[in-house]
Design a protein around this motif. Sequence first.
Motif, PDB file in Angstrom:
ATOM      1  N   VAL A   1       0.845  -1.192   0.000  1.00  0.00           N
ATOM      2  CA  VAL A   1       0.000   0.000   0.000  1.00  0.00           C
ATOM      3  C   VAL A   1       0.885   1.249   0.000  1.00  0.00           C
ATOM      4  CG1 VAL A   1      -1.732   1.306   1.310  1.00  0.00           C
ATOM      5  CG2 VAL A   1      -1.941  -1.165   1.111  1.00  0.00           C
ATOM      6  N   GLY A   2       2.010   1.167   0.715  1.00  0.00           N
ATOM      7  CA  GLY A   2       2.959   2.280   0.736  1.00  0.00           C
ATOM      8  C   GLY A   2       3.477   2.621  -0.645  1.00  0.00           C
ATOM      9  N   ALA A   3       3.710   1.597  -1.458  1.00  0.00           N
ATOM     10  CA  ALA A   3       4.169   1.836  -2.827  1.00  0.00           C
ATOM     11  C   ALA A   3       3.117   2.596  -3.624  1.00  0.00           C
ATOM     12  CB  ALA A   3       4.494   0.509  -3.511  1.00  0.00           C
ATOM     13  N   LYS A   4       1.866   2.255  -3.415  1.00  0.00           N
ATOM     14  CA  LYS A   4       0.786   2.956  -4.119  1.00  0.00           C
ATOM     15  C   LYS A   4       0.663   4.401  -3.639  1.00  0.00           C
ATOM     16  CE  LYS A   4      -1.813  -1.174  -5.173  1.00  0.00           C
ATOM     17  NZ  LYS A   4      -1.627  -1.137  -6.604  1.00  0.00           N
ATOM     18  N   ILE A   5       0.857   4.613  -2.343  1.00  0.00           N
ATOM     19  CA  ILE A   5       0.784   5.968  -1.798  1.00  0.00           C
ATOM     20  C   ILE A   5       1.947   6.816  -2.305  1.00  0.00           C
ATOM     21  CG2 ILE A   5       0.993   7.294   0.341  1.00  0.00           C
ATOM     22  CD1 ILE A   5      -0.809   5.174   1.662  1.00  0.00           C
ATOM     23  N   ILE A   6       3.141   6.246  -2.326  1.00  0.00           N
ATOM     24  CA  ILE A   6       4.325   6.978  -2.829  1.00  0.00           C
ATOM     25  C   ILE A   6       4.108   7.456  -4.263  1.00  0.00           C
ATOM     26  CG2 ILE A   6       6.732   6.621  -3.562  1.00  0.00           C
ATOM     27  CD1 ILE A   6       6.755   7.069  -0.674  1.00  0.00           C
ATOM     28  N   GLU A   7       3.419   6.655  -5.076  1.00  0.00           N
ATOM     29  CA  GLU A   7       3.137   7.062  -6.451  1.00  0.00           C
ATOM     30  C   GLU A   7       2.354   8.374  -6.504  1.00  0.00           C
ATOM     31  OE1 GLU A   7       0.990   3.867  -8.269  1.00  0.00           O
ATOM     32  OE2 GLU A   7       2.731   2.573  -8.403  1.00  0.00           O
ATOM     33  N   HIS A   8       1.554   8.644  -5.481  1.00  0.00           N
ATOM     34  CA  HIS A   8       0.745   9.860  -5.447  1.00  0.00           C
ATOM     35  C   HIS A   8       1.455  11.020  -4.747  1.00  0.00           C
ATOM     36  CE1 HIS A   8      -2.353   6.956  -6.532  1.00  0.00           C
ATOM     37  NE2 HIS A   8      -2.994   7.996  -7.032  1.00  0.00           N
ATOM     38  N   LEU A   9       2.706  10.811  -4.357  1.00  0.00           N
ATOM     39  CA  LEU A   9       3.497  11.886  -3.753  1.00  0.00           C
ATOM     40  C   LEU A   9       4.530  12.403  -4.748  1.00  0.00           C
ATOM     41  CD1 LEU A   9       4.285  11.039  -0.024  1.00  0.00           C
ATOM     42  CD2 LEU A   9       3.234  13.090  -0.933  1.00  0.00           C
ATOM     43  N   GLN A  10       4.096  12.668  -5.963  1.00  0.00           N
ATOM     44  CA  GLN A  10       5.005  13.192  -6.977  1.00  0.00           C
ATOM     45  C   GLN A  10       5.382  14.635  -6.678  1.00  0.00           C
ATOM     46  OE1 GLN A  10       2.647  12.433 -10.404  1.00  0.00           O
ATOM     47  NE2 GLN A  10       3.291  10.298 -10.546  1.00  0.00           N
ATOM     48  N   TYR A  11       4.582  15.285  -5.875  1.00  0.00           N
ATOM     49  CA  TYR A  11       4.864  16.635  -5.397  1.00  0.00           C
ATOM     50  C   TYR A  11       4.391  16.705  -3.955  1.00  0.00           C
ATOM     51  CZ  TYR A  11      -0.069  17.165  -6.575  1.00  0.00           C
ATOM     52  OH  TYR A  11      -1.428  16.979  -6.666  1.00  0.00           O
ATOM     53  N   PRO A  12       4.908  17.643  -3.156  1.00  0.00           N
ATOM     54  CA  PRO A  12       4.507  17.739  -1.748  1.00  0.00           C
ATOM     55  C   PRO A  12       3.003  17.983  -1.600  1.00  0.00           C
ATOM     56  CG  PRO A  12       6.486  19.018  -2.147  1.00  0.00           C
ATOM     57  CD  PRO A  12       5.974  18.579  -3.492  1.00  0.00           C
ATOM     58  N   ARG A  13       2.406  17.334  -0.586  1.00  0.00           N
ATOM     59  CA  ARG A  13       0.964  17.434  -0.360  1.00  0.00           C
ATOM     60  C   ARG A  13       0.666  17.421   1.134  1.00  0.00           C
ATOM     61  NH1 ARG A  13      -1.690  13.610  -4.947  1.00  0.00           N
ATOM     62  NH2 ARG A  13      -3.456  14.926  -4.531  1.00  0.00           N
ATOM     63  N   THR A  14      -0.509  17.913   1.475  1.00  0.00           N
ATOM     64  CA  THR A  14      -0.996  17.761   2.838  1.00  0.00           C
ATOM     65  C   THR A  14      -1.516  16.339   3.013  1.00  0.00           C
ATOM     66  OG1 THR A  14      -3.248  18.452   2.291  1.00  0.00           O
ATOM     67  CG2 THR A  14      -1.696  20.205   2.969  1.00  0.00           C
ATOM     68  N   VAL A  15      -1.674  15.920   4.254  1.00  0.00           N
ATOM     69  CA  VAL A  15      -2.200  14.587   4.533  1.00  0.00           C
ATOM     70  C   VAL A  15      -3.608  14.463   3.970  1.00  0.00           C
ATOM     71  CG1 VAL A  15      -2.900  12.990   6.373  1.00  0.00           C
ATOM     72  CG2 VAL A  15      -0.753  14.263   6.576  1.00  0.00           C
ATOM     73  N   SER A  16      -4.443  15.489   4.153  1.00  0.00           N
ATOM     74  CA  SER A  16      -5.825  15.419   3.660  1.00  0.00           C
ATOM     75  C   SER A  16      -5.881  15.384   2.136  1.00  0.00           C
ATOM     76  CB  SER A  16      -6.673  16.561   4.211  1.00  0.00           C
ATOM     77  OG  SER A  16      -6.124  17.807   3.870  1.00  0.00           O
ATOM     78  N   SER A  17      -4.994  16.094   1.474  1.00  0.00           N
ATOM     79  CA  SER A  17      -4.946  16.063   0.014  1.00  0.00           C
ATOM     80  C   SER A  17      -4.519  14.681  -0.482  1.00  0.00           C
ATOM     81  CB  SER A  17      -3.968  17.125  -0.505  1.00  0.00           C
ATOM     82  OG  SER A  17      -3.678  16.937  -1.856  1.00  0.00           O
ATOM     83  N   LEU A  18      -3.534  14.104   0.193  1.00  0.00           N
ATOM     84  CA  LEU A  18      -3.076  12.764  -0.187  1.00  0.00           C
ATOM     85  C   LEU A  18      -4.173  11.738   0.071  1.00  0.00           C
ATOM     86  CD1 LEU A  18      -0.793  10.982  -1.231  1.00  0.00           C
ATOM     87  CD2 LEU A  18       0.076  10.864   1.128  1.00  0.00           C
ATOM     88  N   TRP A  19      -4.864  11.859   1.203  1.00  0.00           N
ATOM     89  CA  TRP A  19      -5.976  10.941   1.504  1.00  0.00           C
ATOM     90  C   TRP A  19      -7.050  11.036   0.427  1.00  0.00           C
ATOM     91  CZ3 TRP A  19      -7.774   6.707   3.195  1.00  0.00           C
ATOM     92  CH2 TRP A  19      -9.128   6.518   3.440  1.00  0.00           C
ATOM     93  N   SER A  20      -7.379  12.239  -0.003  1.00  0.00           N
ATOM     94  CA  SER A  20      -8.378  12.416  -1.071  1.00  0.00           C
ATOM     95  C   SER A  20      -7.940  11.714  -2.353  1.00  0.00           C
ATOM     96  CB  SER A  20      -8.600  13.897  -1.357  1.00  0.00           C
ATOM     97  OG  SER A  20      -9.201  14.528  -0.262  1.00  0.00           O
ATOM     98  N   ALA A  21      -6.653  11.749  -2.624  1.00  0.00           N
ATOM     99  CA  ALA A  21      -6.136  11.137  -3.856  1.00  0.00           C
ATOM    100  C   ALA A  21      -6.116   9.615  -3.794  1.00  0.00           C
ATOM    101  CB  ALA A  21      -4.735  11.662  -4.143  1.00  0.00           C
ATOM    102  N   VAL A  22      -5.891   9.029  -2.614  1.00  0.00           N
ATOM    103  CA  VAL A  22      -5.719   7.580  -2.528  1.00  0.00           C
ATOM    104  C   VAL A  22      -6.890   6.844  -1.881  1.00  0.00           C
ATOM    105  CG1 VAL A  22      -3.208   7.799  -2.474  1.00  0.00           C
ATOM    106  CG2 VAL A  22      -4.468   7.595  -0.313  1.00  0.00           C
ATOM    107  N   SER A  23      -7.859   7.555  -1.375  1.00  0.00           N
ATOM    108  CA  SER A  23      -8.952   6.913  -0.628  1.00  0.00           C
ATOM    109  C   SER A  23      -9.792   5.963  -1.474  1.00  0.00           C
ATOM    110  CB  SER A  23      -9.851   7.963   0.018  1.00  0.00           C
ATOM    111  OG  SER A  23     -10.474   8.754  -0.966  1.00  0.00           O
ATOM    112  N   THR A  24      -9.782   6.131  -2.776  1.00  0.00           N
ATOM    113  CA  THR A  24     -10.567   5.248  -3.642  1.00  0.00           C
ATOM    114  C   THR A  24      -9.798   4.001  -4.100  1.00  0.00           C
ATOM    115  OG1 THR A  24      -9.931   6.519  -5.588  1.00  0.00           O
ATOM    116  CG2 THR A  24     -11.999   7.141  -4.493  1.00  0.00           C
TER     117      THR A  24
END
Length: 89
Positions: free
Chosen positions: A31-54
């Motif tokens: 799951v960490g690998a999938k989350i790292i893919e969405h950290l291509q640029y700095p983000r807030t925790v809530s922004s990252l959650w919105s991107a990966v929650s689905t």
Amino acid sequence: MTLSTETDSSYNYSRILPTKHISTGKSLLGVGAKIIEHLQYPRTVSSLWSAVSTIPEVATFERFVLTLDILYAIGAIEMDAGILRRSRR
């Protein structure tokens, strides 16, 4: 190591590493690998959650936070002033 939580008298197990019964994609490291893919640029925790929650493997906010904890512990991500980013190391 097994991390577990109790929900409605049933157990939901989260494993850090894959096993022969838990695929890489469902382990917290996968799951960490999938989350790292969405950290291509700095983000807030809530922004990252919105991107990966689905993403089905992420599934819950609890698994998301556990995965962030693991990524931080192994030095894969950094947090500065409330912003997450990939580690510069």
